[in-house]
Design a protein around this motif. Structure first.
Motif, PDB file in Angstrom:
ATOM      1  N   LEU A  38      -2.620  -7.320   0.571  1.00 26.33           N
ATOM      2  CA  LEU A  38      -2.119  -5.957   0.696  1.00 26.33           C
ATOM      3  C   LEU A  38      -1.133  -5.933   1.854  1.00 26.33           C
ATOM      4  O   LEU A  38      -1.361  -6.561   2.890  1.00 26.33           O
ATOM      5  CB  LEU A  38      -3.271  -4.978   0.970  1.00 26.33           C
ATOM      6  CG  LEU A  38      -4.356  -4.893  -0.106  1.00 26.33           C
ATOM      7  CD1 LEU A  38      -5.503  -4.015   0.361  1.00 26.33           C
ATOM      8  CD2 LEU A  38      -3.773  -4.367  -1.411  1.00 26.33           C
ATOM      9  N   ALA A  40      -7.050  -0.312   5.568  1.00 21.12           N
ATOM     10  CA  ALA A  40      -7.327  -1.281   4.507  1.00 21.12           C
ATOM     11  C   ALA A  40      -8.284  -2.366   4.977  1.00 21.12           C
ATOM     12  O   ALA A  40      -9.122  -2.849   4.203  1.00 21.12           O
ATOM     13  CB  ALA A  40      -6.019  -1.899   4.020  1.00 21.12           C
ATOM     14  N   TYR A  82      -5.683  -8.517  -6.860  1.00 25.95           N
ATOM     15  CA  TYR A  82      -4.573  -8.771  -5.942  1.00 25.95           C
ATOM     16  C   TYR A  82      -5.085  -9.597  -4.768  1.00 25.95           C
ATOM     17  O   TYR A  82      -6.198  -9.382  -4.267  1.00 25.95           O
ATOM     18  CB  TYR A  82      -3.949  -7.465  -5.466  1.00 25.95           C
ATOM     19  CG  TYR A  82      -2.975  -6.868  -6.472  1.00 25.95           C
ATOM     20  CD1 TYR A  82      -1.640  -7.257  -6.482  1.00 25.95           C
ATOM     21  CD2 TYR A  82      -3.406  -5.952  -7.429  1.00 25.95           C
ATOM     22  CE1 TYR A  82      -0.748  -6.737  -7.415  1.00 25.95           C
ATOM     23  CE2 TYR A  82      -2.521  -5.429  -8.366  1.00 25.95           C
ATOM     24  CZ  TYR A  82      -1.195  -5.824  -8.355  1.00 25.95           C
ATOM     25  OH  TYR A  82      -0.320  -5.321  -9.272  1.00 25.95           O
ATOM     26  N   LEU A 100       0.829  -1.199   0.000  1.00 20.85           N
ATOM     27  CA  LEU A 100       0.000   0.000   0.000  1.00 20.85           C
ATOM     28  C   LEU A 100       0.867   1.253   0.000  1.00 20.85           C
ATOM     29  O   LEU A 100       2.010   1.236   0.476  1.00 20.85           O
ATOM     30  CB  LEU A 100      -0.909  -0.002   1.225  1.00 20.85           C
ATOM     31  CG  LEU A 100      -2.029  -1.046   1.195  1.00 20.85           C
ATOM     32  CD1 LEU A 100      -2.616  -1.246   2.577  1.00 20.85           C
ATOM     33  CD2 LEU A 100      -3.112  -0.628   0.201  1.00 20.85           C
ATOM     34  N   ALA A 130      -6.553   0.413  -1.553  1.00 21.28           N
ATOM     35  CA  ALA A 130      -6.991  -0.887  -1.056  1.00 21.28           C
ATOM     36  C   ALA A 130      -8.160  -1.425  -1.872  1.00 21.28           C
ATOM     37  O   ALA A 130      -8.186  -2.601  -2.271  1.00 21.28           O
ATOM     38  CB  ALA A 130      -7.379  -0.772   0.418  1.00 21.28           C
ATOM     39  N   ALA A 145      -6.936  -2.330  -5.548  1.00 23.15           N
ATOM     40  CA  ALA A 145      -6.124  -3.545  -5.606  1.00 23.15           C
ATOM     41  C   ALA A 145      -6.976  -4.795  -5.438  1.00 23.15           C
ATOM     42  O   ALA A 145      -6.792  -5.790  -6.148  1.00 23.15           O
ATOM     43  CB  ALA A 145      -5.043  -3.488  -4.534  1.00 23.15           C
ATOM     44  N   GLU A 146      -7.919  -4.759  -4.510  1.00 24.58           N
ATOM     45  CA  GLU A 146      -8.774  -5.927  -4.322  1.00 24.58           C
ATOM     46  C   GLU A 146      -9.628  -6.166  -5.564  1.00 24.58           C
ATOM     47  O   GLU A 146      -9.771  -7.306  -6.020  1.00 24.58           O
ATOM     48  CB  GLU A 146      -9.648  -5.751  -3.089  1.00 24.58           C
ATOM     49  CG  GLU A 146     -10.480  -6.987  -2.770  1.00 24.58           C
ATOM     50  CD  GLU A 146     -11.172  -6.907  -1.430  1.00 24.58           C
ATOM     51  OE1 GLU A 146     -10.965  -7.820  -0.602  1.00 24.58           O
ATOM     52  OE2 GLU A 146     -11.935  -5.934  -1.204  1.00 24.58           O
TER      53      GLU A 146
END
Length: 318
Positions: free
Chosen positions: A34, A74, A31, A7, A23, A26-27
């Protein structure tokens, strides 16, 4: 091989808004995890360089937001990704407070925390926390001992040189056992590598957090051999080595042109970075953490996230 993303904690990050956006993005991009990292301060004239023989510290490193606060943010805005530290420096923390912080974040996240720990190497930060380089291994072992004690059943009884707990309840507990992963442990991995560190991973950790430094087949073979040795030692200690994970860390620095044959892994063009991702997979990594925090050329977090999404989209083809 899964992909994780560190992050944003660096300079030019809007901590109020960028952490949540990173966050979530990316999710959504796929991904699997994190991660945060730890740097206590930035000395104008550091005692050690960022990397041998004399690589200066990145300008972006002047700010590193608190890793546990970032991980908590996150945790609140994600549902599935694992949330890890890669790594926390044991000597910068009091063990009981750190154990409670990690257990609390684990409860907030519904049991998604991974505790990546290291002994540290930067003297400036250690001194600021009242520690020395000589304390590093001892403080790390003590911290791991405290984790085992206070994350177990109450009432807790524990005694070490710094920590005394007499028949006390220590709450909250983690949702389930928090995996503890350790950094360092091989001569090719820089300052923190040592046979002692390798032994600590084999004897005490749920996984290993090495850096990949050498690109190509040589780097894959080197890392794979070290991982095999760690798991062999773990088996000798009576542990189930098949349950251990290798989560490789890739500290990315982009270059405008192809980096030369003597380059380090994760330094080069995007195509070269994709080759290094493949190398980590060939080495047997269960997961690879991509760190884009070192990019002084990124002027904002949106640039970082666009690159992270592009890498995630290209990674299956690698």
């Amino acid at each position: 091989m899964k992909l994780g993303l560190r992050l944003p904690q660096r300079l030019r990050v809007d901590l109020q808004h960028d952490l949540v956006e990173a966050a979530k993005t990316a999710e959504a991009a796929g991904y699997s995890s994190l991660w945060t990292y730890e740097q206590l301060l930035f000395a104008e004239t550091p005692i050690e360089p960022y990397a041998p023989p004399n690589v200066p510290w990145p300008e972006s490193g002047r700010q590193t937001a608190d890793p546990l606060a970032v991980l908590t943010a996150a945790a609140v805005v994600t549902e599935q990704v694992r949330l890890g530290t890669a790594v926390l420096i044991a000597a910068l923390h009091t063990p009981l407070q750190l154990a409670k912080q990690l257990a609390t974040i684990d409860q907030i996240s519904g049991g998604r925390v991974v505790a990546g720990m290291g002994a540290g190497w930067a003297t400036d930060g250690l001194q600021a926390a009242g520690a020395t380089r000589a304390d590093r291994g001892r403080f790390l072992d003590e911290t791991l001992d405290v984790f085992e004690a206070v994350w177990g059943p109450d009432l807790v009884n524990f005694r070490s040189p710094r920590v005394i707990i007499n028949n006390a309840a220590v709450l909250p507990k983690p949702v389930s056992k928090i995996p503890v992963m350790l950094a360092g442990g091989a001569a090719n991995l820089g300052r923190s590598g040592s046979p002692k560190a390798m032994e600590r991973v084999a004897k005490r950790a749920d996984g290993w957090l090495p850096l990949l430094t050498t690109p190509g087949p040589a780097g894959a073979a080197e890392l794979h051999a070290n991982w095999d040795r760690i798991r062999e030692m773990a088996s000798e200690y009576g542990r189930d080595a098949s349950r251990m994970e290798m989560v490789v860390v890739g500290n990315i620095t982009f270059t405008d042109r192809l980096a030369g044959p003597d380059r380090s892994a994760f330094i080069g063009t995007l195509d070269q970075i994709m080759e290094d991702i493949h190398t980590a997979a060939e080495a047997g990594a269960n997961e690879l953490i991509l760190d884009l925090n070192l990019q002084d050329s990124f002027t904002n977090t949106q640039q970082m996230l666009e690159t992270a999404v592009e890498i995630r989209e290209r990674a299956p083809a690698s």
